[in-house]
Scaffold this motif. Structure first.
Motif, PDB file in Angstrom:
ATOM      1  N   GLN A 244       0.822  -1.201   0.000  1.00  0.00           N
ATOM      2  CA  GLN A 244       0.000   0.000   0.000  1.00  0.00           C
ATOM      3  C   GLN A 244       0.864   1.262   0.000  1.00  0.00           C
ATOM      4  N   THR A 245       0.285   2.364  -0.515  1.00  0.00           N
ATOM      5  CA  THR A 245       1.060   3.596  -0.668  1.00  0.00           C
ATOM      6  C   THR A 245       1.519   4.168   0.656  1.00  0.00           C
ATOM      7  N   TYR A 246       0.804   3.879   1.758  1.00  0.00           N
ATOM      8  CA  TYR A 246       1.247   4.417   3.040  1.00  0.00           C
ATOM      9  C   TYR A 246       2.422   3.649   3.609  1.00  0.00           C
ATOM     10  N   PHE A 247       2.774   2.504   3.026  1.00  0.00           N
ATOM     11  CA  PHE A 247       3.987   1.773   3.367  1.00  0.00           C
ATOM     12  C   PHE A 247       5.078   1.938   2.306  1.00  0.00           C
ATOM     13  N   GLN A 248       4.687   2.174   1.062  1.00  0.00           N
ATOM     14  CA  GLN A 248       5.588   2.000  -0.067  1.00  0.00           C
ATOM     15  C   GLN A 248       6.811   2.912  -0.071  1.00  0.00           C
ATOM     16  N   PRO A 249       6.723   4.190   0.302  1.00  0.00           N
ATOM     17  CA  PRO A 249       7.960   4.983   0.300  1.00  0.00           C
ATOM     18  C   PRO A 249       9.070   4.371   1.152  1.00  0.00           C
ATOM     19  N   ALA A 250       8.721   3.884   2.344  1.00  0.00           N
ATOM     20  CA  ALA A 250       9.731   3.258   3.204  1.00  0.00           C
ATOM     21  C   ALA A 250      10.213   1.945   2.597  1.00  0.00           C
ATOM     22  N   ILE A 251       9.295   1.148   2.054  1.00  0.00           N
ATOM     23  CA  ILE A 251       9.689  -0.127   1.437  1.00  0.00           C
ATOM     24  C   ILE A 251      10.660   0.121   0.289  1.00  0.00           C
ATOM     25  N   SER A 252      10.353   1.105  -0.550  1.00  0.00           N
ATOM     26  CA  SER A 252      11.219   1.401  -1.688  1.00  0.00           C
ATOM     27  C   SER A 252      12.586   1.911  -1.220  1.00  0.00           C
ATOM     28  N   ARG A 253      12.587   2.751  -0.189  1.00  0.00           N
ATOM     29  CA  ARG A 253      13.860   3.297   0.289  1.00  0.00           C
ATOM     30  C   ARG A 253      14.727   2.209   0.907  1.00  0.00           C
ATOM     31  N   LEU A 254      14.141   1.322   1.695  1.00  0.00           N
ATOM     32  CA  LEU A 254      14.912   0.235   2.296  1.00  0.00           C
ATOM     33  C   LEU A 254      15.380  -0.759   1.235  1.00  0.00           C
ATOM     34  N   THR A 255      14.541  -0.992   0.228  1.00  0.00           N
ATOM     35  CA  THR A 255      14.957  -1.854  -0.885  1.00  0.00           C
ATOM     36  C   THR A 255      16.129  -1.237  -1.627  1.00  0.00           C
ATOM     37  N   LEU A 256      16.081   0.067  -1.814  1.00  0.00           N
ATOM     38  CA  LEU A 256      17.179   0.762  -2.478  1.00  0.00           C
ATOM     39  C   LEU A 256      18.475   0.608  -1.687  1.00  0.00           C
ATOM     40  N   GLU A 257      18.377   0.674  -0.365  1.00  0.00           N
ATOM     41  CA  GLU A 257      19.571   0.478   0.454  1.00  0.00           C
ATOM     42  C   GLU A 257      20.135  -0.929   0.280  1.00  0.00           C
ATOM     43  N   MET A 258      19.258  -1.919   0.156  1.00  0.00           N
ATOM     44  CA  MET A 258      19.723  -3.282  -0.109  1.00  0.00           C
ATOM     45  C   MET A 258      20.387  -3.374  -1.477  1.00  0.00           C
ATOM     46  N   GLN A 259      19.838  -2.670  -2.473  1.00  0.00           N
ATOM     47  CA  GLN A 259      20.436  -2.682  -3.804  1.00  0.00           C
ATOM     48  C   GLN A 259      21.828  -2.063  -3.772  1.00  0.00           C
ATOM     49  N   ARG A 260      22.004  -1.003  -3.016  1.00  0.00           N
ATOM     50  CA  ARG A 260      23.316  -0.374  -2.903  1.00  0.00           C
ATOM     51  C   ARG A 260      24.365  -1.352  -2.381  1.00  0.00           C
ATOM     52  N   ILE A 261      23.948  -2.221  -1.484  1.00  0.00           N
ATOM     53  CA  ILE A 261      24.887  -3.158  -0.861  1.00  0.00           C
ATOM     54  C   ILE A 261      25.104  -4.395  -1.724  1.00  0.00           C
ATOM     55  N   PHE A 262      24.032  -4.972  -2.241  1.00  0.00           N
ATOM     56  CA  PHE A 262      24.114  -6.303  -2.851  1.00  0.00           C
ATOM     57  C   PHE A 262      24.092  -6.308  -4.378  1.00  0.00           C
ATOM     58  N   ASN A 263      23.862  -5.168  -5.016  1.00  0.00           N
ATOM     59  CA  ASN A 263      23.792  -5.122  -6.484  1.00  0.00           C
ATOM     60  C   ASN A 263      25.052  -4.547  -7.108  1.00  0.00           C
ATOM     61  N   LYS A 264      26.185  -4.714  -6.454  1.00  0.00           N
ATOM     62  CA  LYS A 264      27.429  -4.158  -6.977  1.00  0.00           C
ATOM     63  C   LYS A 264      27.880  -4.835  -8.269  1.00  0.00           C
ATOM     64  N   GLN A 265      27.742  -6.142  -8.341  1.00  0.00           N
ATOM     65  CA  GLN A 265      28.226  -6.882  -9.508  1.00  0.00           C
ATOM     66  C   GLN A 265      27.115  -7.199 -10.502  1.00  0.00           C
ATOM     67  N   LYS A 266      25.947  -7.535  -9.997  1.00  0.00           N
ATOM     68  CA  LYS A 266      24.795  -7.846 -10.849  1.00  0.00           C
ATOM     69  C   LYS A 266      23.532  -7.603 -10.046  1.00  0.00           C
ATOM     70  N   PRO A 267      22.398  -7.447 -10.713  1.00  0.00           N
ATOM     71  CA  PRO A 267      21.154  -7.170  -9.966  1.00  0.00           C
ATOM     72  C   PRO A 267      20.670  -8.394  -9.207  1.00  0.00           C
ATOM     73  N   ILE A 268      20.704  -8.311  -7.908  1.00  0.00           N
ATOM     74  CA  ILE A 268      20.205  -9.369  -7.031  1.00  0.00           C
ATOM     75  C   ILE A 268      18.867  -8.942  -6.413  1.00  0.00           C
ATOM     76  N   ILE A 269      18.791  -7.692  -5.986  1.00  0.00           N
ATOM     77  CA  ILE A 269      17.587  -7.161  -5.340  1.00  0.00           C
ATOM     78  C   ILE A 269      16.777  -6.369  -6.365  1.00  0.00           C
ATOM     79  N   PHE A 270      15.503  -6.711  -6.503  1.00  0.00           N
ATOM     80  CA  PHE A 270      14.605  -6.031  -7.440  1.00  0.00           C
ATOM     81  C   PHE A 270      13.527  -5.295  -6.654  1.00  0.00           C
TER      82      PHE A 270
END
Length: 588
Positions: A369-395
């Motif tokens: 839901q939109t009242y959760f989604q900004p935080a979900i997207s931001r935390l997912t982005l933080e995971m991408q910063r850490i784990f997507n260095k070589q190839k996309p793991i987190i979508f």
């Protein structure tokens, strides 16, 4: 503990793997393509085979792949005749509005009349058997193996959605959770239950590793911790974004594309000082301390970086309330217990991401839901910063029925360019339209949903083309085209052809729900395209809410499935004429 420490807490879980880059240099981007033609809402099929020239390993050589969506032999070669008859029955029933609108009441009545045992048998012969793979991970293995044999992978989907308690929901935004139709919605119980959800996700990841090469597994952020944290953090992010928009409007840049809105640093200092946010010298230190504003302008990415500041500058920030005009704190503080809950939630995310890397599985974070989604997207982005260095793991998942979908997507892609990590996205049209619109009307804010289906289609294609151009530019990004719309699939194939994107590169894949649009999934898989079915599972009683939601959110597709039903009829007639009514998919 302030919200400004939430994201660094995630980074500290693996500090040696996290590198930050801050820059105001924006990469170039061509002018946006013109609006695509309007699409039909139904899952209709093209009138002729889709011939696609795909660039092979050498750029001077092409391989022509013909994807024929009208070939019923290929589309349904994985199905026996009873499965075809079940599909016809279910699709026909789902075309009646009365049955869809009253599905939960009718299912409850059926359970009372038939009893639990007969009710479960009836469901497994009809709706449950069509859309759900089985009751547990052992029960779904035969279906996963069969789909794999016919070129279709599986995304194991533990369809859990945590939500606020009734008391919190009433207090925070006044809507009624009891009226929400959602896939296996649970209220937050305790941290032990969240640990149990994490273990289930880990099992899904390990099972996905054996189901297909470069497999996927889906997770829901709200199953990993108390949703109240996501709600409050989302409110922080939304306030901060609105504050940027207000400042952009003051500089006469409110009509520009989001990444073109660059605030002049001198004017920004004056505006913030005049609003009473801080002294001019302090404001200058906020930006120069992170080497922001060196170009004389501040864009949205630079602005957002302050939320993640390590020097606790954001603890001091206040923003004007757009309704009252008064300044109010941007960030609040956690209690000690909330701090512990937040930390455990981030730790669970980190554990899941590490298991995905170890098992060679890509992890998709579902949108909610939109009242959760900004935080979900931001935390997912933080995971991408850490784990997507070589190839996309987190979508991350982008819901294209939202008016802000393209802006959110383009901002995240730009951040991946600046910080040199691999962008991964799943594009969907959206799953919470009725709930979101009802909540907007009740509370009195602007409807976040596009006005009609055609607008959503155009948004979907605009986002998709943007990612395909990014893939064509550097081959580091990846996208899952999660769509049941034949025109969208055809659009993707044509763009891949134009850009020379080969299916063997595995940067573009397709996804459909189990039991829907097999005439899209299986021809694509047999033609060599990466394609996956979302495979939900669970006991009959626990997935009833999932079935109810699927019936409602896909009613347009179901009502427009006359073409699909026609293909099913044609395949039945073909088998009858060729003496294959007792056809076994294992011996084709």
């Amino acid at each position: 503990m302030s919200y400004s420490r939430a994201l660094p807490a995630l980074a500290r879980l693996k500090p040696d793997r996290l590198i930050r880059f801050r820059s105001t240099a924006a990469s170039s981007r061509a002018q946006e393509k013109s609006e695509e033609a309007q699409l039909e809402p139904a899952c209709t099929l093209v009138e002729k085979p889709c011939d696609v020239d795909l660039i092979a390993a050498h750029p001077d050589r092409t391989t022509k792949i013909c994807v024929d969506f009208d070939n019923t032999r290929e589309a349904y070669k994985s199905k026996d005749t009873l499965e075809l008859l079940r599909s016809l029955l279910v699709f026909r029933l789902c075309a009646f509005d009365f049955l869809v609108d009253r599905n939960k009441e009718l299912l409850d009545l059926s359970k009372k009349i038939l009893g639990q045992t007969l009710f479960e048998k009836l469901m497994k012969m009809t709706f449950y058997g069509q859309f759900v793979a089985g009751e547990d991970q052992d029960a779904i293995k035969p279906l996963i193996a069969k789909n794999k044999a016919f070129g279709v992978g599986s995304v194991l989907d533990y369809s859990v959605e945590e939500d606020l308690t009734q008391e919190e929901a009433h207090r925070q935004f006044g809507d009624r959770r009891g009226g929400v139709i959602s896939a296996r919605t649970y209220f937050y119980a305790d941290e032990t239950k969240c640990d149990s959800h994490m273990e289930t996700f880990i099992k899904c990841i390990k099972a996905s590793a054996g189901s297909s090469v470069d497999g996927f597994s889906a997770i829901k952020m709200t199953a990993l911790g108390r949703p109240q944290f996501l709600l409050q953090f989302s409110e922080v992010l939304v306030k901060w974004r609105r504050f940027f928009n207000l400042l952009a409007a003051q500089q006469g840049k409110d009509g520009m594309a989001v990444l073109e809105q660059k605030l002049e640093f001198e004017q920004l200092q004056d505006s913030l000082a005049n609003l009473g946010v801080g002294a001019k010298q302090d404001i200058e230190n906020w930006f120069t301390g992170e080497k922001l504003g060196s170009s004389g302008t501040i864009d949205l990415l630079d602005w957002n970086s302050l939320i993640n500041d390590r020097t606790k500058i954001s603890n001091l920030l206040v923003v004007p309330n757009v309704e009252t005009g008064h300044l109010e704190p941007l960030l609040s503080r956690f209690t000690d217990e909330e701090e512990r809950q937040m930390k455990r939630m981030l730790q669970r995310m980190d554990v899941l991401a590490k298991h995905a890397v170890e098992n060679g599985v890509r992890l998709m974070v579902d949108a909610e839901q939109t009242y959760f989604q900004p935080a979900i997207s931001r935390l997912t982005l933080e995971m991408q910063r850490i784990f997507n260095k070589q190839k996309p793991i987190i979508f991350n998942t982008y819901q294209c029925y939202l008016k802000e979908a393209y802006d959110n997507l383009s901002v995240d892609v730009e951040l991946s360019r600046r910080e040199s990590w691999c962008f991964g996205a799943k594009l969907v049209r959206g799953a919470y339209m009725h709930q979101e619109r009802q909540r907007a009307a009740e509370i009195g804010y602007e409807d976040p949903i596009n006005p009609d289906y055609e607008s959503t289609n155009r948004m979907y294609h605009r986002c998709l083309e943007y990612i395909l151009e990014e893939i064509n530019h550097n081959r580091k990004a990846s996208v899952m085209v999660a769509s049941h719309n034949e025109d969208t699939v055809k659009f993707t194939l044509e763009k891949m052809n134009e850009m020379g994107l080969s299916p063997t590169e595995n940067n573009v894949c397709f996804g459909q729900l189990l039991g829907m649009c097999d005439q899209i999934s299986f021809p694509l898989g047999q033609a060599g395209f990466p394609v996956y079915k979302y495979v939900p599972y669970g006991p009959v009683n626990e997935v009833i809410p999932y079935l109810c939601r699927r019936a409602q959110e896909n009613r347009g597709i179901m009502k427009g499935s006359q073409r699909e039903r026609s293909l099913l009829y044609n395949e039945l007639k073909r088998r009858l004429c060729e003496g294959q009514l007792f056809y076994n998919p294992g011996f084709y």
